[in-house]
Enzyme design. Structure first.
Site, PDB file in Angstrom:
ATOM      1  N   ASP A 131       0.850  -1.198   0.000  1.00 37.02           N
ATOM      2  CA  ASP A 131       0.000   0.000   0.000  1.00 37.02           C
ATOM      3  C   ASP A 131       0.879   1.239   0.000  1.00 37.02           C
ATOM      4  O   ASP A 131       0.910   2.029   0.935  1.00 37.02           O
ATOM      5  CB  ASP A 131      -0.971  -0.007   1.180  1.00 37.02           C
ATOM      6  CG  ASP A 131      -2.156  -0.925   0.928  1.00 37.02           C
ATOM      7  OD1 ASP A 131      -2.188  -1.574  -0.140  1.00 37.02           O
ATOM      8  OD2 ASP A 131      -3.042  -0.993   1.774  1.00 37.02           O
TER       9      ASP A 131
ATOM     10  N   TYR B  73      -2.390   5.719  -1.619  1.00 35.01           N
ATOM     11  CA  TYR B  73      -3.838   5.526  -1.668  1.00 35.01           C
ATOM     12  C   TYR B  73      -4.402   6.375  -2.804  1.00 35.01           C
ATOM     13  O   TYR B  73      -5.442   7.005  -2.690  1.00 35.01           O
ATOM     14  CB  TYR B  73      -4.462   5.870  -0.313  1.00 35.01           C
ATOM     15  CG  TYR B  73      -4.174   4.783   0.688  1.00 35.01           C
ATOM     16  CD1 TYR B  73      -5.139   3.869   1.060  1.00 35.01           C
ATOM     17  CD2 TYR B  73      -2.893   4.616   1.201  1.00 35.01           C
ATOM     18  CE1 TYR B  73      -4.859   2.840   1.944  1.00 35.01           C
ATOM     19  CE2 TYR B  73      -2.597   3.597   2.071  1.00 35.01           C
ATOM     20  CZ  TYR B  73      -3.581   2.712   2.443  1.00 35.01           C
ATOM     21  OH  TYR B  73      -3.304   1.676   3.306  1.00 35.01           O
TER      22      TYR B  73
ATOM     23  N   ASN C 197      -2.816  -4.240  -1.791  1.00 36.48           N
ATOM     24  CA  ASN C 197      -4.088  -4.228  -2.525  1.00 36.48           C
ATOM     25  C   ASN C 197      -4.367  -2.878  -3.178  1.00 36.48           C
ATOM     26  O   ASN C 197      -5.061  -2.803  -4.188  1.00 36.48           O
ATOM     27  CB  ASN C 197      -5.245  -4.613  -1.591  1.00 36.48           C
ATOM     28  CG  ASN C 197      -5.327  -3.726  -0.366  1.00 36.48           C
ATOM     29  OD1 ASN C 197      -4.401  -3.686   0.442  1.00 36.48           O
ATOM     30  ND2 ASN C 197      -6.439  -3.018  -0.199  1.00 36.48           N
TER      31      ASN C 197
ATOM     32  N   HIS D 264      -9.682  -7.487   8.273  1.00 39.48           N
ATOM     33  CA  HIS D 264      -8.844  -8.429   7.522  1.00 39.48           C
ATOM     34  C   HIS D 264      -8.581  -9.726   8.290  1.00 39.48           C
ATOM     35  O   HIS D 264      -7.615 -10.445   8.000  1.00 39.48           O
ATOM     36  CB  HIS D 264      -7.523  -7.780   7.116  1.00 39.48           C
ATOM     37  CG  HIS D 264      -7.691  -6.496   6.361  1.00 39.48           C
ATOM     38  ND1 HIS D 264      -8.380  -6.429   5.170  1.00 39.48           N
ATOM     39  CD2 HIS D 264      -7.266  -5.226   6.633  1.00 39.48           C
ATOM     40  CE1 HIS D 264      -8.366  -5.171   4.733  1.00 39.48           C
ATOM     41  NE2 HIS D 264      -7.716  -4.427   5.604  1.00 39.48           N
TER      42      HIS D 264
ATOM     43  N   HIS E 179      -1.238  -3.930   5.897  1.00 36.85           N
ATOM     44  CA  HIS E 179      -2.645  -4.166   5.581  1.00 36.85           C
ATOM     45  C   HIS E 179      -3.591  -3.787   6.725  1.00 36.85           C
ATOM     46  O   HIS E 179      -4.543  -3.029   6.523  1.00 36.85           O
ATOM     47  CB  HIS E 179      -2.838  -5.616   5.178  1.00 36.85           C
ATOM     48  CG  HIS E 179      -4.054  -5.877   4.352  1.00 36.85           C
ATOM     49  ND1 HIS E 179      -4.492  -5.040   3.348  1.00 36.85           N
ATOM     50  CD2 HIS E 179      -4.948  -6.906   4.379  1.00 36.85           C
ATOM     51  CE1 HIS E 179      -5.571  -5.538   2.786  1.00 36.85           C
ATOM     52  NE2 HIS E 179      -5.880  -6.660   3.396  1.00 36.85           N
ATOM     53  N   VAL E 180      -3.353  -4.304   7.915  1.00 37.62           N
ATOM     54  CA  VAL E 180      -4.139  -3.937   9.089  1.00 37.62           C
ATOM     55  C   VAL E 180      -3.531  -2.658   9.664  1.00 37.62           C
ATOM     56  O   VAL E 180      -2.349  -2.619   9.980  1.00 37.62           O
ATOM     57  CB  VAL E 180      -4.125  -5.055  10.147  1.00 37.62           C
ATOM     58  CG1 VAL E 180      -4.886  -4.619  11.394  1.00 37.62           C
ATOM     59  CG2 VAL E 180      -4.715  -6.332   9.577  1.00 37.62           C
TER      60      VAL E 180
END
Length: 674
Positions: free
Chosen positions: A325, A328, A417, A509, A536-537
């Site tokens: 990531d 964004y 993602n 997640h 991610h988290v």
């Protein structure tokens, strides 16, 4: 002599440990684990998140003009070579005029030189002199040498003039061949002994959806640095006895642990950057390690991100792991200048990824209002000046945001993602694959989605969670081969990283990539991976050593650092909190299958969620921050998690522990293990 050195090193190390113990500032080691689970809840005095910085923020404002380099970044290619990457170009009004002399004389005589300062014109004399008029901070119009202003001798020349990223209904990709990719470098400041050339490229994001605009990038440059050694040989011809010179070029590796000064760009304009400096990492070896390895994930472009980067810079890392990531960009409003906290709330009918949408007035409106006076000029070409629209991915914090750090410290990235970004014809990851140089070819991988590299005595493995990870796939085959080739007598530490965590006790997640864990975990355990980093988290969590959800002293230490500061806010809910356990149909991964399971043993046997913090979760806290890994020797490494709120506190840390390897107790398939 060797025994004496080992004894001395051991004595110094024990003295350090003893000093820490006697000072009352005890740092635990994994040998003392497994630890009782600890939770630090979110501090209600803090904000859970913050908005993205405005595009006119000083840290995002463009500091260069025209086709001078920006967003300069480094990446490791091999232990003795380095990638240098950057982006060039800025859209400006471009005129291609066949009767330049009349136009120039007219404007010069009637005092229109301000126009040249505002639009930027590139001129070439027939004698090979180039002048770029960009304003008072560059070459002034009056400073042009004695031009012979006779018909046909002065020509406006734009064939090498490049633009920047464009956003609009119709975008035209730039020609990357119009700007060279050069890096000048050497061991002494402003004394560059070597020049290397690389390659450049562009990419586009095309969307066949009503209301979404297309995008094409600026010119992206990549140059691989090693040393070019040129040998001169004089030879005589037997026929005419005339002398000639033959040049032999050899590539020589960069020296380890050495400072190199460099600048990049295109010297023919000239449009070279200012001077930067980096230091190469130590060669692989059991006694040589990078000083500080920063680990960060899920950065974004918010005020919290700013604090994370400032804090990270203060900790002076020698390299950076960015665990996905990278930006964004896919959450920029379709018609506004800032990000949004969800994928499609600002544009409900758009697909889930609305990447590269304009942050300001549409290009067509700018064109109509700013350039209508030039519509009468024949043989003129006008290029849209999308100077107010962000290339949000490059803004990754624009790399303008990151450049003070990434221009001197290599940053190794892996996709998350938010890098998927689907567009027309099922194309994905276009930005990630184009913008970032990674040592995939150097490590035997055929994909930038997964690769490996060495940094001193640490072997890093970067895995892709959003491409095939099944045991029958190419990534698994590559991973198995790479692990088999690792010699633990040379690189004792084995560290892996990918974006989504396998072990995660937050609601967000939860068990999302259980399929990937089931496919790959046994292989990593077999070869004795020591530490695993994920993001991610959007919170912090460190696990006890674990394998297959069971406490295991030979399992890796899994650490989640997805708390870089992005716009989606920090996570505060845990799956074991009352009423916060996700359903089995929640947290569907964006790639791969759904493998959610109920636990088959332990306190949570038969349940999807624990009723308390899981025993494999040693420490968790809902705060933004980053981590620093300092490898002490072949068995000890100090891990420190730094919270953003502690940036101005001395000796303050959110979490700290010595991670200790026990190769004599944990049998692995790795080479070089006693």
């Amino acid at each position: 002599m060797v025994d004496f050195r080992l004894c001395l090193a051991l004595t110094i190390f024990l003295m350090i440990i003893a000093d820490l113990l006697t000072s009352g500032d005890h740092i635990p080691t994994t040998l003392e684990g497994p630890f009782q689970p600890v939770t630090h809840s979110f501090d209600s005095r803090l904000r859970r998140g913050s908005d993205d910085l405005p595009m006119d923020h000083p840290r995002l404002r463009r500091n260069v003009t025209s086709f001078f380099p920006e967003q300069i970044s480094l990446a490791i290619s091999s232990p003795t070579s380095m990638w240098v990457s950057w982006i060039t170009g800025m859209p400006r009004l471009v005129l291609r005029v066949n009767y330049a002399v009349c136009l120039m004389l007219f404007m010069g005589l009637f005092g229109f030189k301000e126009l040249f300062h505002s639009v930027g014109l590139f001129m070439e004399s027939p004698f090979g002199y180039n002048a770029l008029i960009l304003g008072d901070d560059h070459i002034d119009f009056d400073g042009i040498p004695n031009w012979e202003l006779s018909w046909g001798l002065l020509v406006l020349f734009f064939d090498k003039f490049v633009g920047d990223s464009q956003i609009g209904s119709n975008v035209t990709p730039l020609d990357p061949s119009t700007v060279a990719s050069e890096v000048w470098y050497g061991k002494r400041s402003r004394k560059y002994s070597s020049v290397k050339s690389g390659f450049s490229t562009v990419y586009s994001q095309l969307y066949p959806f009503e209301g979404l605009l297309n995008y094409t990038s600026g010119i992206i440059h990549h140059v691989r640095l090693d040393v070019l050694l040129r040998v001169f040989q004089m030879k005589m011809s037997h026929i005419c006895c005339s002398a000639f010179t033959m040049f032999l070029d050899f590539l020589v590796d960069l020296e380890p642990g050495t400072k190199y000064y460099y600048k990049c760009g295109d010297s023919s304009f000239p449009a070279m950057s200012r001077e930067y400096v980096f230091e190469t990492l130590p060669l692989p070896g059991p006694k040589r390690y990078p000083c500080r390895i920063a680990v960060v994930g899920d950065l974004g472009l918010t005020s919290n991100t700013t604090t994370t980067i400032d804090h990270l810079i203060r900790n002076d890392p020698s390299m950076i792991l960015m665990v996905g990531d990278l930006s964004y960009a896919n959450q920029y409003r379709t018609t506004g200048g800032k990000g949004v906290p969800c994928f499609s709330c600002a544009f409900p009918d758009a697909p889930i990824r609305e990447t590269y949408q304009p942050a300001g007035m549409g290009g067509e409106g700018i064109l109509q209002s700013a350039f209508s006076n030039f519509s009468v000029l024949p043989n003129a070409t006008i290029v849209l000046p999308f100077t107010t629209t962000p290339d949000a991915q490059s803004v990754l914090v624009g790399w303008k945001f990151m450049e003070p750090l990434t221009s001197r410290v290599p940053m190794m990235v892996i996709e998350g993602n938010h890098e998927i970004e689907p567009q027309v014809a099922g194309i994905t990851f276009k930005s990630y694959l184009t913008r970032f140089a990674v040592p995939s070819e150097e490590s035997g991988s055929k994909s930038n989605f997964y690769y490996s590299f060495d940094a001193g005595g640490v072997h890093f493995i970067m895995l892709g969670a959003y491409v095939d990870y099944n045991r029958t796939g190419a990534q698994y085959a590559w991973l198995k081969k790479d692990l088999h080739q690792v010699d633990r007598s040379v690189t004792p530490w084995l560290v892996a990283a990918w974006h989504p965590p396998w072990y995660n006790s937050y609601s967000s997640h939860y068990q999302e990539f259980e399929c990937m864990r089931q496919e790959m975990e046994a292989l990593l355990y077999q070869y004795g991976v020591d530490i695993v980093f994920s993001g991610h988290v959007h919170a912090y969590e460190r696990m006890n050593r674990v394998y297959n959800y069971t406490l295991d002293s030979c399992g890796p230490v899994y650490i989640t650092v997805g708390d870089g500061g992005n716009i989606e806010q920090v996570e505060v809910d845990h799956a074991d909190d009352p009423g916060k356990c996700p359903s089995a149909q929640d947290n569907i991964p964006e790639f791969g299958g759904l493998c959610h399971l109920n636990f088959s043993s332990g306190p949570a046997k038969g349940k999807f969620c624990w009723d308390q913090q899981p025993e494999w979760s040693a420490f968790r806290e809902s705060s933004f921050g980053h981590g620093i890994l300092e490898v002490v020797n072949s068995t000890y490494a100090l891990w420190t998690w730094h919270r953003n709120q502690d940036i101005y506190k001395r000796k303050s840390r959110g979490d700290q522990i010595y991670i200790v390897r026990q190769p004599h107790l944990c049998s692995t398939a790795s080479k070089g293990v006693a």
